[in-house]
Enzyme design. Structure first.
Site, PDB file in Angstrom:
ATOM      1  N   HIS A 129      17.913 -21.680  22.180  1.00  0.00           N
ATOM      2  CA  HIS A 129      17.347 -22.213  20.521  1.00  0.00           C
ATOM      3  C   HIS A 129      17.534 -23.633  20.506  1.00  0.00           C
ATOM      4  CE1 HIS A 129      18.177 -22.168  16.465  1.00  0.00           C
ATOM      5  NE2 HIS A 129      17.563 -21.157  16.087  1.00  0.00           N
ATOM      6  N   ASP A 206      26.605 -20.228  23.540  1.00  0.00           N
ATOM      7  CA  ASP A 206      25.930 -19.799  21.986  1.00  0.00           C
ATOM      8  C   ASP A 206      25.772 -18.301  22.026  1.00  0.00           C
ATOM      9  OD1 ASP A 206      24.204 -19.178  20.033  1.00  0.00           O
ATOM     10  OD2 ASP A 206      22.718 -20.636  20.861  1.00  0.00           O
ATOM     11  N   LYS A 232      24.445 -13.497  10.965  1.00  0.00           N
ATOM     12  CA  LYS A 232      23.830 -12.400  11.771  1.00  0.00           C
ATOM     13  C   LYS A 232      24.606 -11.263  12.190  1.00  0.00           C
ATOM     14  CE  LYS A 232      21.533 -16.313  14.030  1.00  0.00           C
ATOM     15  NZ  LYS A 232      20.145 -16.351  13.615  1.00  0.00           N
ATOM     16  N   CYS A 370      12.248 -21.211  17.187  1.00  0.00           N
ATOM     17  CA  CYS A 370      13.062 -21.996  17.515  1.00  0.00           C
ATOM     18  C   CYS A 370      13.423 -22.277  18.789  1.00  0.00           C
ATOM     19  CB  CYS A 370      14.417 -22.123  16.672  1.00  0.00           C
ATOM     20  SG  CYS A 370      14.218 -22.288  14.713  1.00  0.00           S
TER      21      CYS A 370
END
Ligand code: PMP
Length: 412
Positions: A129, A206, A232, A370
């Site tokens: 991302h 991440d 999320k 992204c």
């Protein structure tokens, strides 16, 4: 035959807890399959925000009065629940941030600035991302360090051999997605961490797309940092976490200056607070951090293994059914995936597909997600992405497939 776990998974009861799902969009029942962008929130999370502002809104840590103590306790209780959720050794290793982006920026701006010199290397993967690309580019540029990228295969996977080839005594930081938001690929992070440590590099995961779906254990993984976003994982927007090993966090300089992150301030010299407060300047988003505890409770009560099983089942079903759609090409066919179905319809722009699906009440994401370098790797401007959560059903996937068949039928 379904397993006992799957049978005891009552999706209708789960959906009942999400008021937003009970609506029509453009005359059709809402089919919300844009969960990699953000998940919906159960009523207990929404009510926790309301309850906080109605009964004990107060600034935390410094107040001596009753409301301040209540707010502080609730805020710190969420820290404890995140510690347990990711299995950190201590709750002080959990820092609250605005989310994954801020967590990665924090590490790049503090650890990165402190430890990178000219000629050093940072390794990322080709499926990151932008949040896990740009902060590293910024600090590499400032320090004269180099960014190296592990290539992505046609299936959307990375290879350990390619990683080994990039690793060297110049590698200082390895920062990789645990799971890809654009393709769903789950990376072999445990092996990456082991190899990086042998080369004396630190590893940031991440985990934005991993924590909602997988059982994540920072001690078993032995990662040095982990970043995640609560929005999320059924929690509020604009809040998330950075995990870091105590001894590393203690050596790092602060990220931002201000209240809370200090021990003592004079005009000559300031001493900094202990972790985690050293990295939490200013009044945080107390209400949403407090409410996050309910999101964690929601996940824990269902059980992450049961969530994983259920979502895997949905993913397998969706992957198979999408093959019935003419002119559809699935992008990202890794062996190990979270619930992301990224695809293109040949001859039609993803944006147009997204608009047509919206007309049918179906919420998907279209575009580059992204991950512009990854899209370029596949020679695409973007994809259509359906991403799953625990409240989605096979019936919803049928609705998606039927709509796609109609759209594909119109392509000349
Ligand atoms: N990394 C990944 C893999 C993501 O999916 C996202 C969100 N799409 C981010 C980072 C950024 O998260 P946030 O916008 O919550 O900071």
């Amino acid at each position: 035959m379904e397993t006992a776990t799957k049978q005891s998974f009552d999706v209708a009861a789960i959906r009942e807890q999400f008021p937003v799902l009970k609506q029509e969009v453009n005359g059709y029942p809402l089919t919300y399959i844009d969960n990699a962008a953000t998940s919906q929130k159960p009523l207990r999370v929404i009510e926790a925000v309301n309850h906080y502002y109605t009964f004990y809104n107060s600034n935390i840590h410094r107040g001596v009065h009753t409301l301040a103590e209540k707010a502080t306790n609730a805020f710190e209780a969420t820290r404890k629940s995140i510690q347990q959720f990711i299995n950190a050794r201590e709750s002080e290793e959990v820092i609250f941030t605005k989310g994954t982006s801020e967590s990665i920026n924090l590490v790049a701006a503090t650890y990165g600035r402190q430890n990178l010199s000219a000629g050093d290397e940072v390794i990322i993967t080709g499926l990151e991302h932008h949040s896990n690309i740009v902060p590293w580019q910024m600090v590499c540029e400032e320090k004269g360090a180099n960014l190296k990228v592990i290539p992505v295969s046609d299936k959307g996977e990375i290879s350990i051999d390619d990683f080994k080839n990039l690793l060297s005594d110049k590698t200082r930081i390895v920062s990789v997605a645990y799971a890809s938001n654009a393709l769903g690929t789950v990376n072999p992070v445990k092996e990456i961490i082991k190899l990086a440590h042998q080369a004396e590099a630190v590893v940031l995961l991440d985990a934005a797309q991993a924590v909602p779906h997988l059982e994540v254990d920072v001690q078993a993984l032995d990662c040095d940092f982990m970043a995640g976003s609560f929005h999320k994982m059924y929690g509020p927007t604009g809040v998330g976490f950075l995990y870091g090993k105590r001894h590393i966090l203690e050596e790092m300089p602060p990220y931002q200056g201000g209240g809370e992150m200090i021990k003592e301030v004079t005009f000559e010299k300031t001493t900094y607070n202990d972790i985690p407060f050293k990295f939490e300047a200013g009044t945080p988003n107390i209400a949403d951090i407090v409410a996050t505890k309910e999101a964690i409770g929601f996940i824990n009560e269902l059980g992450r293994a049961a969530i994983g099983n259920y979502e895997n089942d949905l993913l397998a079903y969706g992957t198979q059914k999408l093959q019935e759609v003419d002119k559809l090409r699935l992008i990202g066919t890794a062996d190990h995936k979270v619930g992301v179905l990224s695809f293109v319809l040949e001859g039609m722009h993803p944006f147009d597909v997204g608009m047509m699906l919206d007309a049918r009440g179906i919420a998907v994401r279209t575009g580059h997600h992204c991950t512009m370098p990854l899209m370029e790797r596949f020679g695409l401007e973007g994809t259509v992405r359906a991403s799953l959560a625990v409240y989605n059903t096979k019936e919803e996937l049928d609705v998606l497939i039927e709509a796609l068949k109609k759209i594909a039928g119109r392509i000349k």
